[in-house]
Design a protein around this motif. Sequence first.
Motif, PDB file in Angstrom:
ATOM      1  N   ARG A  58      -6.140   0.455   7.326  1.00 56.02           N
ATOM      2  CA  ARG A  58      -5.568   1.660   6.726  1.00 56.02           C
ATOM      3  C   ARG A  58      -6.623   2.516   6.017  1.00 56.02           C
ATOM      4  O   ARG A  58      -6.328   3.643   5.625  1.00 56.02           O
ATOM      5  CB  ARG A  58      -4.493   1.270   5.701  1.00 56.02           C
ATOM      6  N   LEU A  59      -7.801   1.979   5.856  1.00 56.77           N
ATOM      7  CA  LEU A  59      -8.852   2.702   5.133  1.00 56.77           C
ATOM      8  C   LEU A  59      -9.574   3.647   6.088  1.00 56.77           C
ATOM      9  O   LEU A  59     -10.150   3.234   7.085  1.00 56.77           O
ATOM     10  CB  LEU A  59      -9.847   1.716   4.520  1.00 56.77           C
TER      11      LEU A  59
ATOM     12  N   LEU B  65       0.836  -1.200   0.000  1.00 55.63           N
ATOM     13  CA  LEU B  65       0.000   0.000   0.000  1.00 55.63           C
ATOM     14  C   LEU B  65       0.870   1.250   0.000  1.00 55.63           C
ATOM     15  O   LEU B  65       0.551   2.244  -0.661  1.00 55.63           O
ATOM     16  CB  LEU B  65      -0.918   0.002   1.221  1.00 55.63           C
TER      17      LEU B  65
ATOM     18  N   TYR C 291      -7.086  -2.464  -0.098  1.00 55.03           N
ATOM     19  CA  TYR C 291      -7.681  -2.219   1.210  1.00 55.03           C
ATOM     20  C   TYR C 291      -8.356  -3.471   1.777  1.00 55.03           C
ATOM     21  O   TYR C 291      -8.639  -3.532   2.977  1.00 55.03           O
ATOM     22  CB  TYR C 291      -8.689  -1.077   1.130  1.00 55.03           C
TER      23      TYR C 291
END
Length: 266
Positions: A136-137, A67, A130
């Motif tokens: 992390r979203l 990511l 994701y």
Amino acid sequence: GTVLETIGAAVGQRRLIWYLAVSSLRKRGTDSLLGNLWWVLDPALQMGVYYVLVGVILKRSEPAYPLFLFAAILPWKWFSTCLADSTSSIRLREKVLRQIAFPQIVLPIATMTASVASFAFGLIPLLALYLFYPDRLTAWVLLLPVVAAVQLLWTLPFAVVLSASNVFFRDVGNLIGHLLRLWFYLSPALFSVETLRGLGDRHPPFGVFVTLNPFTWIFGAYRDAIYEGRAPDWFSLLALTLAGLPVLFVATYLFRRAAPSFVKVL
């Protein structure tokens, strides 16, 4: 006319810009078997290559490194593809330029307009990532259009100048690919900005480049929204916007001075 008149003429030809952008997207979609799906596959494949190189072989990576990488690879693909397409945008319309009078600056602008839709295709693998890093979203990812707008402001001057330069110097198209590759590696794409600033402390000229490189701050803004789950640095984005406006005016001025000679050279 003046620079403002040139910009006004481009705005007045927005229907032509839209038509050329849609035409470019349709052509790109039929040029290969997968067409615009390459905007989904290509960033994902690049991410895999750099993950193996840096994260596995060199063993230097950040948490959730795929990511981390994608937050820089996608905007860079947008930037590099847009410059590559814009560089040849005027030469590819050579016959049209000889037949119809219109503000030539709409050609690189139309190429950039088409690239925005292509960039949207590239967000699909981001959503897929994701699924592996749901923590992390955050809602800050909704601010990606704001960061993209700042990047667009900085992309337009380069696109305009390169499209004009390629009319007079055909080698520009060959050279730009190598320069973009070097620029990417000197930007905080594969490594964090802190790592590059550490190198800059040991090599002051490189440290100056890191500070003045607009993609140091653009990548940082993307990573804040995509990777860190926080708001981008608003001061940096504002400073980039204010710095990009005079660069855009200078690029438009140079294009306006060169435009009357396009048909003669072509």
